[in-house]
Motif scaffolding. Sequence first.
Motif: not given
Ligand code: SAM
Length: 339
Positions: A84-85, A110, A134, A173, A175, A202, A207, A210, A335, A339
Motif C-alpha cells: 500500500e503506497p 493504486s 481498490s 477496482n 475483485v 476484476i 495467486v 489464498l 503485494s 500488482g
Molecule cells: N494496495 C494497493 C491497492 O489496494 O490498490 C496496490 C497493491 S494491490 C496488490 C493491487 C491490486 O491487486 C488491488 O486492486 C487488489 O485488489 C488486486 N489483487 C491482489 N490480489 C489479487 C488477486 N488474487 N486477484 C485479483 N486481484 C488481486
Amino acid sequence: MTVVQGHAASASPPVVSRDQFGRAIEYLRISITDRCNFRCRYCMPLEGLPWLPKADILSYEEIAAIVGQLAPLGLKRLRISGGEPTIRPQLASLVRMLRSIEGVEDISLSTNGVRLPAMADDLARAGLDRVNISADSLRADRVVEIARRDLDFDLVRSATAAEHAGLSPVKVNVVVMRGINDDEIEDFAALTRTHPWHVRFIELMPVGDLRELTWDHVLPSADVLERVRRLGPLVPDRGPARGNGPAAYWRLGDAPGTVGVITPMTHTYCETCNRVRLTADGRLRTCLFGDHEVPLRDVLRRGEPLTPHFLRALAEKPKEHALLQMQVGGLRALSQVGG
Ligand code: SAM
C-alpha cells in the motif's frame, strides 16, 4: 528489442523502446513498499509476509534516478503501487520528484483508499494525475471481513476526496468473489449513475497464498455483466479518456461514469502488454505472472548506467504468462510484485 527515434521532423522526437516481440514498452509500475495496512483475504496472510529489510528498499531518490534513466528510453506513464503506497512516509515528495522528470506524461496511484481523504489534496498538488482505488465492498462490516483490518474505509468518501482534489479519472477496482461480494455488483455499478467514476470488476486470480479462496470463487466477467444489465441496457464505451489498460468498458444509458471488466482469468492481454514493473527492492520484472526479472538496484548503487540492463530486460520479456495453466497457489502475492 529496439529503441526507435520517432518522427524525424519534430523538435524532440519521441523515443519508443520495443521488446523482442515488437511491443512498445511505455508504462512502468513502481512498487514502493511490500507492506500493507490491509490483509485482504485474496492477497496477504493475516500475519503478513517476511518484509523486505529497509536497506534493500529503494529510496525515493533512487526510484527517481531509475525513472530519470528510463524515461528517455520511452517510459512515459508511471503508476505508483505496492503493497500500500500511502503508508510509506512522504509519498508526495516522491510524486514531486517523478513529476519533474522530463518525458513523464502521466503519474497514477493504486491505493486501497484508506488514507486518501487525508492525502488527496497534497498528492494532487505534488503532481499526481489520477488514482485507482481498490474496494471490494460498500458495506462497512464486509470491508473489515475481506480486508481483515478495521480502518474505517468508505469508498464513496475516498473517491469523492480524490475527485474533489482533481485526481481524475477516478477508477475503482473491485475483485469479484462468488459468494463473498458478488451480491454487491449492482450496487457498485449503480455508483456510475451518480458519479463520474469508472468501476472495474476484476476476476479473482488464484495467486499468492489464498488458502480458503479457490477457483470456485472466480466469477467470470461475462456473468458480472449479466448482473449489471439488470440495472438497464449497457452501451459499449471507450471508458475514461486517460490511461486505458486491459479493461473493456460499458455505460448505463447516459451515466456519468462507466462500468469496466478486467478478465485475467478468461482472457489474456499479453499481445498488447506495454508494461514492466519495478519491485520495492529494485528488480525490473517484465511479466506480472512470470519470474523473469533484471536487478537494477545494485547497478544503480554502483553508479553504472541502467540502459543496457533495461534493454536486456526488454529483449527477454516473455511472450505471455502462464497464469491460466497454473493451479491455485505457487505464484507470489500481488503485494510482493506491485500488482
Ligand atoms: N494496495 C494497493 C491497492 O489496494 O490498490 C496496490 C497493491 S494491490 C496488490 C493491487 C491490486 O491487486 C488491488 O486492486 C487488489 O485488489 C488486486 N489483487 C491482489 N490480489 C489479487 C488477486 N488474487 N486477484 C485479483 N486481484 C488481486
